[in-house]
Write a protein that holds these residues in place. Structure first.
Motif, PDB file in Angstrom:
ATOM      1  N   ALA A  98       0.839  -1.207   0.000  1.00 38.98           N
ATOM      2  CA  ALA A  98       0.000   0.000   0.000  1.00 38.98           C
ATOM      3  C   ALA A  98       0.866   1.246   0.000  1.00 38.98           C
ATOM      4  CB  ALA A  98      -0.935  -0.007   1.205  1.00 38.98           C
ATOM      5  N   SER A  99       1.909   1.232   0.805  1.00 37.68           N
ATOM      6  CA  SER A  99       2.826   2.375   0.869  1.00 37.68           C
ATOM      7  C   SER A  99       3.565   2.553  -0.455  1.00 37.68           C
ATOM      8  CB  SER A  99       3.819   2.165   2.013  1.00 37.68           C
ATOM      9  OG  SER A  99       4.798   3.162   2.005  1.00 37.68           O
ATOM     10  N   ASP A 102       1.233   3.985  -3.051  1.00 37.41           N
ATOM     11  CA  ASP A 102       1.023   5.403  -2.761  1.00 37.41           C
ATOM     12  C   ASP A 102       2.215   6.216  -3.268  1.00 37.41           C
ATOM     13  OD1 ASP A 102      -0.484   7.574  -1.617  1.00 37.41           O
ATOM     14  OD2 ASP A 102       1.010   7.606   0.004  1.00 37.41           O
ATOM     15  N   ASP A 103       3.423   5.725  -3.002  1.00 33.87           N
ATOM     16  CA  ASP A 103       4.632   6.408  -3.487  1.00 33.87           C
ATOM     17  C   ASP A 103       4.674   6.444  -5.011  1.00 33.87           C
ATOM     18  OD1 ASP A 103       5.424   6.819  -0.872  1.00 33.87           O
ATOM     19  OD2 ASP A 103       6.880   5.166  -0.861  1.00 33.87           O
ATOM     20  N   CYS A 105       2.123   6.364  -7.062  1.00 34.97           N
ATOM     21  CA  CYS A 105       1.112   7.319  -7.530  1.00 34.97           C
ATOM     22  C   CYS A 105       1.615   8.754  -7.417  1.00 34.97           C
ATOM     23  CB  CYS A 105      -0.190   7.148  -6.760  1.00 34.97           C
ATOM     24  SG  CYS A 105      -1.150   5.745  -7.326  1.00 34.97           S
ATOM     25  N   LYS A 106       2.274   9.082  -6.320  1.00 33.34           N
ATOM     26  CA  LYS A 106       2.831  10.431  -6.169  1.00 33.34           C
ATOM     27  C   LYS A 106       3.857  10.718  -7.255  1.00 33.34           C
ATOM     28  CE  LYS A 106       2.017  10.658  -1.221  1.00 33.34           C
ATOM     29  NZ  LYS A 106       2.592  10.501   0.116  1.00 33.34           N
ATOM     30  N   HIS A 118      -5.686   5.969 -10.337  1.00 37.76           N
ATOM     31  CA  HIS A 118      -6.537   5.500  -9.245  1.00 37.76           C
ATOM     32  C   HIS A 118      -6.172   4.051  -8.936  1.00 37.76           C
ATOM     33  CE1 HIS A 118      -9.985   4.919  -6.669  1.00 37.76           C
ATOM     34  NE2 HIS A 118     -10.213   3.791  -7.315  1.00 37.76           N
ATOM     35  N   VAL A 119      -5.950   3.744  -7.647  1.00 39.50           N
ATOM     36  CA  VAL A 119      -5.675   2.376  -7.231  1.00 39.50           C
ATOM     37  C   VAL A 119      -6.992   1.734  -6.807  1.00 39.50           C
ATOM     38  CG1 VAL A 119      -4.407   0.887  -5.644  1.00 39.50           C
ATOM     39  CG2 VAL A 119      -3.351   3.007  -6.469  1.00 39.50           C
TER      40      VAL A 119
END
Length: 144
Positions: A98-99, A102-103, A105-106, A118-119
């Motif tokens: 998940a982390s 998120d990284d 996507c950023k 979008h995840v």
């Protein structure tokens, strides 16, 4: 492997999403040292493309295989995607996954500011996954 109760080709259940040429699906898997395990994601990409009527379907591995997730996202954008739906092919996403997503996507948003990422939720405890598990347990019982 055939998963029971698949929708007919060209049909995606419970979706009113407008699939256009600019929408891509990026299938994400952990990755394996075994080629045949990674080949399953390629097969899944073909199925998603055909049954979901998506013109852009790419894959990306978290580790241990190529293309990695950033390469898969770049392929989506290179093929004209302005929206990328990242679909994790995991039963659950551990904290690092998940982390990491998120990284990623950023990084994608910074690199491709005009592209929406979008995840989608992982498979997890979805009722259909549980149904498939019970189907497989039944197949095991029948084989004994």
């Amino acid at each position: 492997m055939t998963v029971p109760r698949n929708p007919p080709p060209g049909h995606l259940r419970h979706s009113n999403f407008d699939r256009t040429m600019s929408t891509a699906v990026l299938l994400i898997a952990h990755g394996s040292r075994r080629k045949e395990a990674n080949d399953d994601l390629h097969k899944l990409a073909t199925i998603v493309s055909e049954r979901g009527s998506y013109s852009i379907v790419e894959i990306g591995f978290l580790e241990l295989a190529e293309p990695d997730i950033p390469q898969g996202a770049a392929r989506c954008v290179e093929r004209g995607a302005t929206t990328v739906l990242m679909s994790p092919y995991f039963l659950s996403m551990g904290r690092h996954v998940a982390s990491d997503l998120d990284d990623f996507c950023k990084q994608f948003v910074a690199k491709y500011p005009n592209v929406r990422f979008h995840v989608c939720p992982p498979l997890g405890l979805h009722e259909k996954v549980i149904d498939v598990i019970f189907d497989r347990i039944g197949e095991g019982e029948a084989a004994i």
